[in-house]
Every structure is written in structure tokens, then in C-alpha cells.
Scaffold this motif. Structure first.
Motif, PDB file in Angstrom:
ATOM      1  N   GLN A 132      63.532  33.643  24.905  1.00  0.00           N
ATOM      2  CA  GLN A 132      63.322  35.053  24.583  1.00  0.00           C
ATOM      3  C   GLN A 132      62.711  35.214  23.195  1.00  0.00           C
ATOM      4  O   GLN A 132      61.851  36.070  22.952  1.00  0.00           O
ATOM      5  CB  GLN A 132      64.663  35.808  24.654  1.00  0.00           C
ATOM      6  N   GLU A 133      63.126  34.336  22.293  1.00  0.00           N
ATOM      7  CA  GLU A 133      62.546  34.407  20.946  1.00  0.00           C
ATOM      8  C   GLU A 133      61.069  34.005  20.952  1.00  0.00           C
ATOM      9  O   GLU A 133      60.238  34.639  20.286  1.00  0.00           O
ATOM     10  CB  GLU A 133      63.343  33.485  20.022  1.00  0.00           C
ATOM     11  N   LEU A 134      60.747  32.953  21.728  1.00  0.00           N
ATOM     12  CA  LEU A 134      59.353  32.504  21.780  1.00  0.00           C
ATOM     13  C   LEU A 134      58.469  33.497  22.530  1.00  0.00           C
ATOM     14  O   LEU A 134      57.264  33.596  22.243  1.00  0.00           O
ATOM     15  CB  LEU A 134      59.281  31.129  22.461  1.00  0.00           C
ATOM     16  N   ARG A 135      59.018  34.206  23.455  1.00  0.00           N
ATOM     17  CA  ARG A 135      58.212  35.200  24.182  1.00  0.00           C
ATOM     18  C   ARG A 135      57.766  36.352  23.282  1.00  0.00           C
ATOM     19  O   ARG A 135      56.837  37.100  23.608  1.00  0.00           O
ATOM     20  CB  ARG A 135      59.006  35.725  25.371  1.00  0.00           C
ATOM     21  N   GLY A 136      58.440  36.521  22.184  1.00  0.00           N
ATOM     22  CA  GLY A 136      58.032  37.592  21.265  1.00  0.00           C
ATOM     23  C   GLY A 136      56.811  37.249  20.433  1.00  0.00           C
ATOM     24  O   GLY A 136      56.219  38.126  19.792  1.00  0.00           O
ATOM     25  N   LEU A 137      56.427  35.956  20.448  1.00  0.00           N
ATOM     26  CA  LEU A 137      55.231  35.568  19.697  1.00  0.00           C
ATOM     27  C   LEU A 137      53.980  35.971  20.466  1.00  0.00           C
ATOM     28  O   LEU A 137      53.943  35.922  21.704  1.00  0.00           O
ATOM     29  CB  LEU A 137      55.256  34.050  19.464  1.00  0.00           C
ATOM     30  N   GLY A 168      53.966  33.889  23.992  1.00  0.00           N
ATOM     31  CA  GLY A 168      54.768  34.718  24.890  1.00  0.00           C
ATOM     32  C   GLY A 168      54.188  34.812  26.278  1.00  0.00           C
ATOM     33  O   GLY A 168      54.919  34.768  27.277  1.00  0.00           O
ATOM     34  N   PRO A 217      68.184  32.007  25.023  1.00  0.00           N
ATOM     35  CA  PRO A 217      67.903  32.710  23.757  1.00  0.00           C
ATOM     36  C   PRO A 217      66.614  32.238  23.080  1.00  0.00           C
ATOM     37  O   PRO A 217      65.849  33.058  22.535  1.00  0.00           O
ATOM     38  CB  PRO A 217      69.140  32.366  22.896  1.00  0.00           C
ATOM     39  N   LYS A 218      66.373  30.925  23.134  1.00  0.00           N
ATOM     40  CA  LYS A 218      65.157  30.420  22.491  1.00  0.00           C
ATOM     41  C   LYS A 218      63.898  30.862  23.216  1.00  0.00           C
ATOM     42  O   LYS A 218      62.872  31.202  22.584  1.00  0.00           O
ATOM     43  CB  LYS A 218      65.211  28.887  22.452  1.00  0.00           C
TER      44      LYS A 218
END
Length: 267
Positions: free
Chosen positions: A161-166, A170, A158-159
């Protein structure tokens, strides 16, 4: 000269027996009286008690046991032995709840001593069967690296995937780089595996009380469930106890009939 003494007359013969029946011969003397019966303390019983005992208890005359006796007495002994052992086995568990019979409160052995049984089982399991070091040895046999990799994948996904959105980070977090980071973490932990297991053992010794845990589990069981568990393990042995009671009863019955036969022959 003096005159000679007169001659004596010869004795007269006895008179002939008178005609008629001859008198009967004299009766023989009576036999000596038997000694007076003696009591259990060694003293002589009074005459009236001895006569009463002789009238009530005549001399025993015992005949040899017949075929019916050889069958019935061992059969009755076997039935008594089997039924008493069957009742004893049943009373290990039954009655499940306390019941009052007359002035006594009756309950099965397992139900009445369930708390003591739970303590004893917990003490044996925690002190002799399952120890903290045994748990640690079991963990050592596992694929510790694979388990850590799976945990990291679930925890980091989950973390990541969250960082890939930056926008800037990402593109840097590719699958290969994430896998490399995971493998490096697992390798670092595996280098200190023994230290990790030692810490796990210390934590188990402080937080895992096996005797108390087993005691609570056994005490929470119902008596019917305990009966089912015990019968699953020892039903054959308990049935053997019932059969053995019947066999012993038959043997005792045969011994009794044999004693009667021997006593009758000796008499």
C-alpha cells in the motif's frame, strides 16, 4: 518204755465280732500331683506362681459365636478397613499447608513433594512424550504453503500500500502481480521444505526445553488445583481403594469369627 508226748489242744475259734457299727472302709490313695507349670523358657515355675496362675487363669471354656458376633465383628472390621483407606487417600492431598501436630509437622503427600513431582513429570514428558522431532512432524502435517501465504499477505500488505502511493511504481503493483510475487515466494520456500523443517528442529532443540517448561508449570500450580487434576483422572480408582479396604476388613472379621467357632468346637 518212754511215755508218749501229750496231745495238742485244737486251736480255739476266733472270737465273734463285737456288736456295734462297722468301721468305714479305707480311703483310696490320693491321685498323683500334676506336674508343675512351665514357663516360656522351659523351666518350672515356683509353686506359688503356679498356684497364682491357676487361680487367675482358669481353664477356658469357649462357647460357639452367636448371630450377633457374626454381624458385629465383620462390621467393625469393615468400618476399620474403609476408614483407614479413606484417611490414607485424603492424606495424599490434605492438609494443603504444613500443620504442626504435637511434635510432628504434617502435610499432604502432593503438597510436600510438589517440587519432586514437577521434576519427575517434566522429565517424563520431555524425554518420552514430547520431543522436538514430534513438534516438527506436527508442523509437517500442516498446510505449510497456506500458512506462508497468509503470513506474506499480512506482512506485505502495508508495504504494498505504501509503494502504490508512489507515482511510477504504484501502477505497476497490481493485485495480480502482488499475488504472483507471493506465490513465487511460497513455491520457492516449499521446494526447500525439508531443509526449513530441519532448521526449525535445530532451533527447537536449542531454544525449547520441554522438561524445564513442564516442571515450571507444574511447580506453579496450587495444591488444590493439582488435587482437582488428579481426582479428575483417578477418582474412580481412589474410591475403589476405599471400598476394597472395607471389603478386606469384612473378610478378616469373618475369618476371626470362623476361627472362634473352630476353636470352640475343638475345645
Amino acid at each position: 518204755p518212754p511215755a508218749p508226748p501229750p496231745a495238742r489242744a485244737p486251736p480255739s475259734p476266733p472270737p465273734p465280732p463285737a456288736a456295734g457299727p462297722r468301721p468305714p472302709p479305707a480311703a483310696p490313695p490320693p491321685p498323683p500331683a500334676p506336674p508343675p507349670p512351665r514357663s516360656f523358657r522351659g523351666g518350672a515355675l515356683p509353686a506359688w506362681k503356679g498356684a497364682t496362675a491357676a487361680a487367675i487363669l482358669p481353664a477356658p471354656t469357649m462357647a460357639a459365636p452367636d448371630l450377633w458376633t457374626w454381624i458385629t465383628i465383620p462390621a467393625i472390621g469393615g468400618l476399620i478397613g474403609w476408614s483407614t483407606n479413606w484417611l490414607a487417600v485424603k492424606m495424599i492431598f490434605r492438609p494443603l499447608q504444613p500443620r504442626r501436630i504435637l511434635f510432628f509437622k504434617v502435610q499432604g503427600l502432593v503438597g510436600r513433594r510438589q517440587q519432586d513431582l514437577a521434576k519427575a513429570i517434566g522429565r517424563v514428558v520431555g524425554s518420552h512424550l514430547v520431543e522436538h522431532r514430534d513438534v516438527v512432524r506436527s508442523l509437517n502435517k500442516l498446510d505449510f504453503g497456506g500458512v506462508l501465504a497468509g503470513v506474506l499477505d499480512k506482512g506485505l500488505a502495508p508495504k504494498v500500500q505504501e509503494l502504490r502511493g508512489l507515482p511510477l511504481i504504484g501502477g505497476f503493483l497490481t493485485e495480480e502481480r502482488v499475488a504472483g510475487i507471493r506465490d513465487s515466494i511460497v513455491a520457492s520456500i516449499m521446494e526447500h521444505k525439508e531443509a526449513v523443517l530441519d532448521e526449525v528442529e535445530k532451533g527447537l532443540s536449542k531454544g525449547l526445553d520441554v522438561p524445564s517448561l513442564v516442571e515450571k508449570k507444574v511447580a506453579a500450580f496450587s495444591v488444590a488445583k493439582l488435587e482437582t487434576l488428579i481426582l479428575e483422572v483417578a477418582s474412580r480408582e481412589l474410591r475403589a481403594i476405599e471400598v476394597l479396604g472395607g471389603v478386606l476388613g469384612v473378610l478378616i472379621g469373618l475369618a476371626q469369627v470362623g476361627f472362634l467357632l473352630w476353636h470352640g468346637q475343638a475345645a
